[in-house]
Design a protein around this motif. Sequence first.
Motif, PDB file in Angstrom:
ATOM      1  N   GLN A  30       0.843  -1.183   0.000  1.00  0.00           N
ATOM      2  CA  GLN A  30       0.000   0.000   0.000  1.00  0.00           C
ATOM      3  C   GLN A  30       0.881   1.236   0.000  1.00  0.00           C
ATOM      4  O   GLN A  30       1.881   1.291   0.709  1.00  0.00           O
ATOM      5  N   TYR A  31       0.501   2.236  -0.783  1.00  0.00           N
ATOM      6  CA  TYR A  31       1.277   3.458  -0.943  1.00  0.00           C
ATOM      7  C   TYR A  31       0.391   4.653  -0.664  1.00  0.00           C
ATOM      8  O   TYR A  31      -0.778   4.682  -1.065  1.00  0.00           O
ATOM      9  N   ASN A  60      -8.315   4.166  -1.103  1.00  0.00           N
ATOM     10  CA  ASN A  60      -9.010   4.730   0.058  1.00  0.00           C
ATOM     11  C   ASN A  60      -8.551   6.176   0.221  1.00  0.00           C
ATOM     12  O   ASN A  60      -7.351   6.459   0.151  1.00  0.00           O
ATOM     13  N   THR A  61      -9.508   7.089   0.441  1.00  0.00           N
ATOM     14  CA  THR A  61      -9.174   8.500   0.573  1.00  0.00           C
ATOM     15  C   THR A  61      -9.638   9.041   1.912  1.00  0.00           C
ATOM     16  O   THR A  61     -10.557   8.509   2.526  1.00  0.00           O
ATOM     17  N   SER A  62      -8.986  10.124   2.364  1.00  0.00           N
ATOM     18  CA  SER A  62      -9.394  10.797   3.597  1.00  0.00           C
ATOM     19  C   SER A  62      -8.951  12.250   3.538  1.00  0.00           C
ATOM     20  O   SER A  62      -8.019  12.604   2.809  1.00  0.00           O
ATOM     21  N   THR A  87      -3.806   0.585  -2.841  1.00  0.00           N
ATOM     22  CA  THR A  87      -3.389  -0.812  -2.718  1.00  0.00           C
ATOM     23  C   THR A  87      -3.170  -1.370  -4.114  1.00  0.00           C
ATOM     24  O   THR A  87      -4.040  -1.262  -4.975  1.00  0.00           O
ATOM     25  N   LEU A  88      -1.994  -1.972  -4.329  1.00  0.00           N
ATOM     26  CA  LEU A  88      -1.654  -2.526  -5.638  1.00  0.00           C
ATOM     27  C   LEU A  88      -1.855  -4.039  -5.641  1.00  0.00           C
ATOM     28  O   LEU A  88      -1.939  -4.670  -4.586  1.00  0.00           O
ATOM     29  N   ASN A  89      -1.903  -4.613  -6.842  1.00  0.00           N
ATOM     30  CA  ASN A  89      -1.928  -6.067  -6.969  1.00  0.00           C
ATOM     31  C   ASN A  89      -0.624  -6.646  -6.433  1.00  0.00           C
ATOM     32  O   ASN A  89       0.396  -5.961  -6.370  1.00  0.00           O
TER      33      ASN A  89
END
Length: 100
Positions: A30-31, A60-62, A87-89
Amino acid sequence: MPDITERILLDIIKYPLITDKTTKLLEENQYCFAVERKANKLDIKKAVEYLFNVKVKSVNTSHPPEKKRTVGKFIGKKPHYKKAVVTLNSEDRINLFPDN
């Protein structure tokens, strides 16, 4: 929906967020990125896939709250930003720390 141009895709992602918490998220593929405030999840997904040539699994955003800062007798606020956790594969990676 009109197709997003390359120039707009380049402007959506501002910079990667590098903190203790986000470096732990790198182990889970996850980045975290600071992104344009008006960008939605689909735009962020297209921008990351275009810039880094990877396949995005989820976004996902915030909006973190604004923080006050005091310098002497002056009170101000830190610049506000929108944070996106991408999130990447499992087979894809982004190299945020290239070797010199």
